[in-house]
Design an enzyme around this catalytic site. Structure first.
Site, mmCIF file in Angstrom:
data_model
loop_
_atom_site.group_PDB
_atom_site.id
_atom_site.type_symbol
_atom_site.label_atom_id
_atom_site.label_comp_id
_atom_site.label_asym_id
_atom_site.label_seq_id
_atom_site.Cartn_x
_atom_site.Cartn_y
_atom_site.Cartn_z
ATOM 1 N N ALA A 13 0.868 -1.172 0.000
ATOM 2 C CA ALA A 13 0.000 0.000 0.000
ATOM 3 C C ALA A 13 0.913 1.232 0.000
ATOM 4 C CB ALA A 13 -0.888 -0.015 1.234
ATOM 5 N N GLY A 64 0.516 -4.929 0.892
ATOM 6 C CA GLY A 64 -0.696 -5.023 0.067
ATOM 7 C C GLY A 64 -0.471 -5.781 -1.236
ATOM 8 N N GLU A 78 -0.635 -9.334 -0.314
ATOM 9 C CA GLU A 78 -2.046 -9.552 0.028
ATOM 10 C C GLU A 78 -2.910 -9.650 -1.232
ATOM 11 O OE1 GLU A 78 -1.757 -6.169 2.717
ATOM 12 O OE2 GLU A 78 -2.465 -7.441 4.352
ATOM 13 N N GLU A 86 4.701 -4.852 7.360
ATOM 14 C CA GLU A 86 3.941 -3.808 8.067
ATOM 15 C C GLU A 86 4.419 -3.498 9.474
ATOM 16 O OE1 GLU A 86 2.594 -6.180 6.219
ATOM 17 O OE2 GLU A 86 1.098 -5.289 4.882
HETATM 18 N N1 CAA Z 1 4.594 3.253 -1.009
HETATM 19 C C1 CAA Z 1 4.990 4.402 -1.586
HETATM 20 N N2 CAA Z 1 6.104 4.521 -2.332
HETATM 21 C C2 CAA Z 1 6.850 3.420 -2.494
HETATM 22 C C3 CAA Z 1 6.492 2.179 -1.911
HETATM 23 C C4 CAA Z 1 5.302 2.125 -1.136
HETATM 24 N N3 CAA Z 1 4.857 0.986 -0.582
HETATM 25 N N4 CAA Z 1 7.436 1.264 -2.235
HETATM 26 C C5 CAA Z 1 8.338 1.906 -3.000
HETATM 27 N N5 CAA Z 1 7.991 3.203 -3.154
HETATM 28 C C6 CAA Z 1 8.711 4.239 -3.910
HETATM 29 C C7 CAA Z 1 9.948 4.688 -3.169
HETATM 30 O O1 CAA Z 1 9.626 5.652 -2.194
HETATM 31 C C8 CAA Z 1 10.784 5.244 -4.294
HETATM 32 O O2 CAA Z 1 10.285 6.502 -4.628
HETATM 33 P P1 CAA Z 1 11.343 7.702 -4.993
HETATM 34 O O3 CAA Z 1 12.027 7.222 -6.258
HETATM 35 O O4 CAA Z 1 10.440 8.870 -5.231
HETATM 36 O O5 CAA Z 1 12.268 7.832 -3.865
HETATM 37 C C9 CAA Z 1 10.445 4.299 -5.462
HETATM 38 O O6 CAA Z 1 9.221 3.672 -5.114
HETATM 39 C C10 CAA Z 1 11.503 3.222 -5.656
HETATM 40 O O7 CAA Z 1 11.690 2.571 -4.421
HETATM 41 P P2 CAA Z 1 13.139 2.409 -3.744
HETATM 42 O O8 CAA Z 1 14.051 3.517 -4.134
HETATM 43 O O9 CAA Z 1 12.912 2.211 -2.279
HETATM 44 O O10 CAA Z 1 13.620 1.054 -4.437
HETATM 45 P P3 CAA Z 1 14.600 -0.052 -3.832
HETATM 46 O O11 CAA Z 1 14.929 -0.981 -4.938
HETATM 47 O O12 CAA Z 1 15.723 0.572 -3.098
HETATM 48 O O13 CAA Z 1 13.714 -0.837 -2.746
HETATM 49 C C11 CAA Z 1 11.741 -1.932 -1.932
HETATM 50 C C12 CAA Z 1 12.595 -1.561 -3.162
HETATM 51 C C13 CAA Z 1 12.504 -2.918 -1.049
HETATM 52 C C14 CAA Z 1 10.465 -2.556 -2.442
HETATM 53 C C15 CAA Z 1 11.443 -0.643 -1.127
HETATM 54 O O14 CAA Z 1 10.931 0.338 -2.005
HETATM 55 C C16 CAA Z 1 10.458 -0.837 -0.024
HETATM 56 O O15 CAA Z 1 10.805 -1.358 1.017
HETATM 57 N N6 CAA Z 1 9.187 -0.388 -0.239
HETATM 58 C C17 CAA Z 1 8.162 -0.448 0.781
HETATM 59 C C18 CAA Z 1 7.660 -1.842 0.944
HETATM 60 C C19 CAA Z 1 6.645 -1.906 2.065
HETATM 61 O O16 CAA Z 1 6.963 -1.672 3.223
HETATM 62 N N7 CAA Z 1 5.403 -2.256 1.730
HETATM 63 C C20 CAA Z 1 4.338 -2.400 2.677
HETATM 64 C C21 CAA Z 1 3.529 -1.138 2.736
HETATM 65 S S1 CAA Z 1 2.367 -1.162 4.066
HETATM 66 C C22 CAA Z 1 1.065 -2.045 3.490
HETATM 67 O O17 CAA Z 1 1.051 -2.601 2.405
HETATM 68 C C23 CAA Z 1 -0.096 -2.071 4.439
HETATM 69 C C24 CAA Z 1 -1.240 -2.891 4.056
HETATM 70 O O18 CAA Z 1 -1.247 -4.110 4.244
HETATM 71 C C25 CAA Z 1 -2.456 -2.261 3.581
#
Ligand code: CAA
Length: 259
Positions: free
Chosen positions: A65, A110, A113, A133
């Site tokens: 998400a 998400g 999920e 999360e």
């Molecule tokens: N939300 C918003 N933006 C996101 C995102 C997310 N879940 N995942 C990645 N992005 C964005 C990053 O902020 C980045 O944006 P910028 O270029 O503007 O900085 C872009 O996508 C590329 O990401 P990274 O630079 O971080 O890429 P990476 O290769 O270094 O890492 C990754 C990849 C490991 C997937 C890392 O992006 C990451 O950890 N993302 C978050 C994953 C996460 O925690 N997801 C769970 C969200 S909570 C949820 O889903 C709750 C629910 O159940 C409803």
């Protein structure tokens, strides 16, 4: 229907939905959730489509998400966002056509999920799964606490959710989260081959199987078996049952009409 965060194409009897929000690795914001709900409604009404494939554009399936959107939410906002996600994924899960997740890259939060709301998951060897999360101070909010234990068992689900750790495709296969791991370049071909091997069968029977399995996994076995008997009986009201059995008896190819 126009979509900003996904593409929707038809390839014969197969629909391919590609989540495409490259700036955020296909993260699910409100707008994307709404579009997924809308595309599911559209697919649901289209009788030509028998099987659906969901995948992601670029190097992610769905990186969760949208954290930027969630960051400043209060209790009410968080609950509403979780309810929207759950409503949309439940709609996908209840779609009366099989859905295959072709997981090409990150399937986190998400994204993992959403893949679990699909019927079958096939993963590229580059895919990564996880429920990160608790590392963000929240619980899974799109069904992770409910579907993950149902798919991989309680102990494994608790380990994955409590540790927030990411696992690779091989480990996801080992624990039964995905059906198959394939080379990245073969992912869509494998998903389409699987979709076509479903699409050759009687669509109403396949639809009834999906309903019976989904229902049966959530109730006691006697209720599940009586549901199975009911849908088994209903199949005998279809033209395709007559066609399937007549073709067998006449030793000829069958031709199902989805009727
Ligand atoms: N939300 C918003 N933006 C996101 C995102 C997310 N879940 N995942 C990645 N992005 C964005 C990053 O902020 C980045 O944006 P910028 O270029 O503007 O900085 C872009 O996508 C590329 O990401 P990274 O630079 O971080 O890429 P990476 O290769 O270094 O890492 C990754 C990849 C490991 C997937 C890392 O992006 C990451 O950890 N993302 C978050 C994953 C996460 O925690 N997801 C769970 C969200 S909570 C949820 O889903 C709750 C629910 O159940 C409803």
């Amino acid at each position: 229907m126009e979509f900003k965060n996904l593409t929707f194409e038809k390839d014969g009897k197969i629909a391919i939905v590609t989540i495409n929000r490259p700036k955020a690795l296909n993260a699910l914001n409100t707008e994307t959730f709404v579009e997924i709900g809308n595309v599911v409604d559209e697919i649901s009404k289209d009788n030509e489509i028998l099987v659906v494939i969901v995948t992601g554009a670029g190097r992610a399936f769905i990186a969760g998400a949208d954290i930027t959107e969630m960051k400043d939410m209060n209790t009410e906002g968080g609950r509403g966002f979780g309810m929207l996600g759950n409503e949309v994924l439940r709609k996908l899960e209840n779609l009366e056509k099989p859905v295959i997740a072709a997981v090409n890259g990150f399937a986190l939060g998400g994204g993992c999920e959403l893949s679990m709301a699909c019927d079958i998951r096939i993963a590229s060897s580059k895919a990564k799964f996880g429920q990160p999360e608790v590392g963000l101070g929240i619980t899974p909010g799109d069904g992770g606490t409910q579907r993950l234990p149902r798919i991989v068992g309680t102990g494994m689900a608790k380990e994955l959710i409590y540790t927030a750790k990411m696992i690779d495709a091989k480990e996801a296969y080992r624990i039964g989260l995905v059906n198959k791991v394939v080379e990245p370049d073969d992912l869509m071909k494998e998903a389409k081959d699987l979709a076509n091997s479903i699409a050759v069968n009687a669509p109403i029977a396949v639809k009834m199987c999906k309903a019976a399995i989904n229902k049966g996994m959530q109730c006691d076995i006697d209720t599940g078996l009586s549901y199975e008997s009911a849908v088994f009986g209903l199949c005998f009201a279809t033209e395709d049952q007559k066609e399937g059995m007549t073709a067998f008896v006449e030793k000829r190819d069958k031709s199902f009409k989805n009727r």
